[in-house]
Design an enzyme around this catalytic site. Structure first.
Site: not given
Ligand code: ATP
Ligand code: MG
Length: 569
Positions: A44, A271, A281
């Site tokens: 994104e 992750r 983020k």
């Protein structure tokens, strides 16, 4: 996730394939999707990529490379409120930096807005979606709990025509943000909470950086991702474990489009989380916005731009990702292993140079004033093909202040009164005394040199315990060194419930503005070049360097701290 582990489960098979690659190999062998492999990396564009994203795209591009498939780069730009072109460019640069390329397969989820809208209209017509006018709080309250079914919305059985009309008008901008959503009509009693009439579309009136104000409704992740995969021909949609509970919904929406000849599938892995680091983020953005670091490329940041500026190499990052592996268990990875990877890489490749970071002057009393000699230094003893370079030697030299002690403890093998050391690549010297200022600080160390001990000449084999590095005073060039410690002072700041900013290490940056570097290095500094400073560690030339101000960042010290930690695990 309180366990700190690396490569916790051996999920690699005899052929060296990790568990995701094994799934891919099985699908290819079974001839699924016509034997095609097409992965995608879907960032994104709302922030810079960090090392966790690298783990994801190394998998996506790496698997495509390994099996002769293709990998798309798709910007998942479904939220115009947070996204920006700046991020798109930075993301592309970072993927290229690690050596991957998407060729002509660059896509944007926003390219599919028309097709997604069309699908939504079709689902409304088929009675599979409805416009809900409740607030998000009301909708959340009706969701129920994992053990209790949800409550149907009072709008759930609206007639199709009304839904169509309202959805169209939502998109024309007739209604306020938050006043209506389009929901899938699935099952308010499903065991999977994601099936309890998930939201497909919400109203956002902020113009989109690519589509302008064409759209006032934007698809949610769950309604966009699988379909985007399908529209692009993606066969394997690899993501992280938090998407496991979303997988049935992914499959549910994809089924509206796919058939047996081609159907994308989602596979999840763990992750990457690093000790002493935050990876969210949102938090990284906050660090940047609030000036708690000096931008996305601050060398203390886990972003790829930060790691690069810190001196990390693409191969060290890939090596680290390969060492921690891909599993189905969440883990916290040791930063020391990442440091180990870069140390191993730079040990092979970095040119050795002499730099004094905290200088004190050494005067050789019996060395003739005005005389100079040229000493020859190995560029890299690990690789003799790298050759040598010359370094001037003279009566006055800079050495490290820490390499001298007036009253040393027993095992101090560096310089102290009446003791001998070798100056690397030069002579054995003996300390004769010190000069101090009025405050008692040492301003100069005095010594004599033994002319019969020049390195490489007969007689040079006389042994002394310590070897010091040095830089000749008249030809030394000044430089600044930025020395870093971890940005957070606790092992797992990501798990902290309070304000993560309280955990910031106040001493994460130490600037040494009085370093002395050898002239050969000063002549060749170029931003991004890695060096080993003899006895100090690995350093990289910072882009702040100008013609008259040289700046280095410390990447890591020489001492490997990983072996000890690995033993304990
Ligand atoms: P956001 O909360 O904004 O969604 P994100 O870190 O998931 O943050 P994306 O841009 O959606 O950001 O991530 C792109 C891809 O990178 C996703 O497939 C995601 O699963 C993967 N990814 C993100 N963080 C990590 C991580 N720490 N380790 C491995 N993969 C990650
Ligand atoms: Mg995400």
């Amino acid at each position: 996730m309180d366990k700190v582990i690396n490569k916790e489960e051996e999920t690699v098979n005899e052929s060296g394939l990790n568990f995701v690659e094994q799934e891919i190999a099985a699908d290819l062998a079974a001839g699924k999707n016509g034997g095609r492999l097409n992965t995608r990396f879907p960032p994104e564009p709302n922030g810079y990529l960090h090392i966790g994203h690298a783990k994801a795209f190394i998998m996506d591009f790496g698997a495509a490379e390994k099996f002769g498939g293709t990998c798309n780069l798709r910007f998942d730009d479904t939220n115009p409120q947070k996204e920006d072109m700046e991020y798109v460019n930075a993301i592309k640069e970072d993927i290229h930096w690690l050596g991957y390329d998407w060729g002509d397969r660059l896509y944007y989820a926003s390219d599919y807005f028309p097709k997604l809208y069309e699908l939504a209209v079709r689902l409304i017509k088929e009675g599979k979606a409805y416009v809900d006018e409740q607030t998000s709080e009301e909708i959340a309250r009706q969701k129920g709990t994992p053990t209790q079914p949800g409550t149907p919305s009072p709008y759930r059985d609206r007639p199709v025509e009304e839904n169509l009309d309202l959805f169209e008008r939502m998109n024309k901008g007739e209604f306020d943000e938050g006043s209506m959503v389009l929901r899938a009509k699935i099952d308010m009693a499903s065991d999977n909470m994601h099936f309890r009439d998930p939201i497909m579309y919400r109203i956002i009136k902020t113009p989109h950086w690519r589509t302008g104000d064409t759209w006032k409704v934007y698809p949610m992740y769950d309604f966009a991702h699988g379909q985007s995969d399908y529209f692009e021909g993606v066969t394997h949609s690899i993501c992280t474990l938090e998407f496991v509970p979303h997988r049935p919904l992914y499959e549910h929406f994809v089924k509206e489009l796919a058939d047996e000849s081609y159907c994308p599938r989602q596979i999840e892995f763990n992750r990457l989380n690093l000790t002493y680091t935050v990876m969210s983020k949102r938090k990284l953005l906050q660090l940047v916005k609030e000036g708690l670091v000096n931008g996305w490329d601050d060398p203390r940041m886990p972003t790829l731009k930060g790691l690069r500026r810190r001196g990390y190499t693409p191969s060290s990052i890939k090596d680290f990702v390969n060492r921690i592996g891909y599993t189905r268990y969440e883990a916290l990875n040791h930063i020391e292993l990442l440091e180990h990877s870069v140390r191993e890489d730079l040990n092979k490749t970095a040119t050795r140079v002499s730099v004094i970071q905290n200088p004190v002057k050494l005067v050789l009393e019996n060395y003739p004033e005005g005389q100079t000699e040229t000493m020859v230094m190995d560029n890299n003893p690990e690789n003799p093909a790298e050759g040598t370079h010359e370094m001037p030697f003279s009566r006055e030299l800079w050495i490290e202040r820490d390499d001298f002690m007036e009253n040393p403890p027993k095992k101090f093998f560096r310089l102290s009164p009446d003791k001998e050391v070798r100056l690397k690549g030069a002579y054995i010297i003996k300390c004769t005394g010190v000069v101090k200022d009025e405050d008692g600080n040492i301003t100069e160390i005095r010594a004599t040199y033994d002319p019969d001990t020049r390195s490489g000449l007969p007689g040079a084999d006389r042994k002394v315990k310590g070897t010091l590095h040095w830089v000749s005073v008249p030809t030394a060039v000044d430089a600044e060194i930025r020395d870093y410690d971890s940005l957070f002072s606790v092992e797992n700041p990501g798990a902290f419930d309070g304000d993560f900013r309280e955990l910031i290490n106040p001493d994460s940056l130490k600037v040494r503005d009085n370093a002395k570097i050898e002239p050969w290095l000063a002549e060749r500094v170029k931003a991004g070049d890695n060096y080993q400073f003899q006895r100090l560690g690995y350093y990289v030339v910072d882009p702040d360097t100008t013609a008259d101000h040289i700046v280095f960042n410390k990447t890591v010290g020489l001492k490997d701290t990983w072996a000890k930690i690995a033993q304990k695990n």
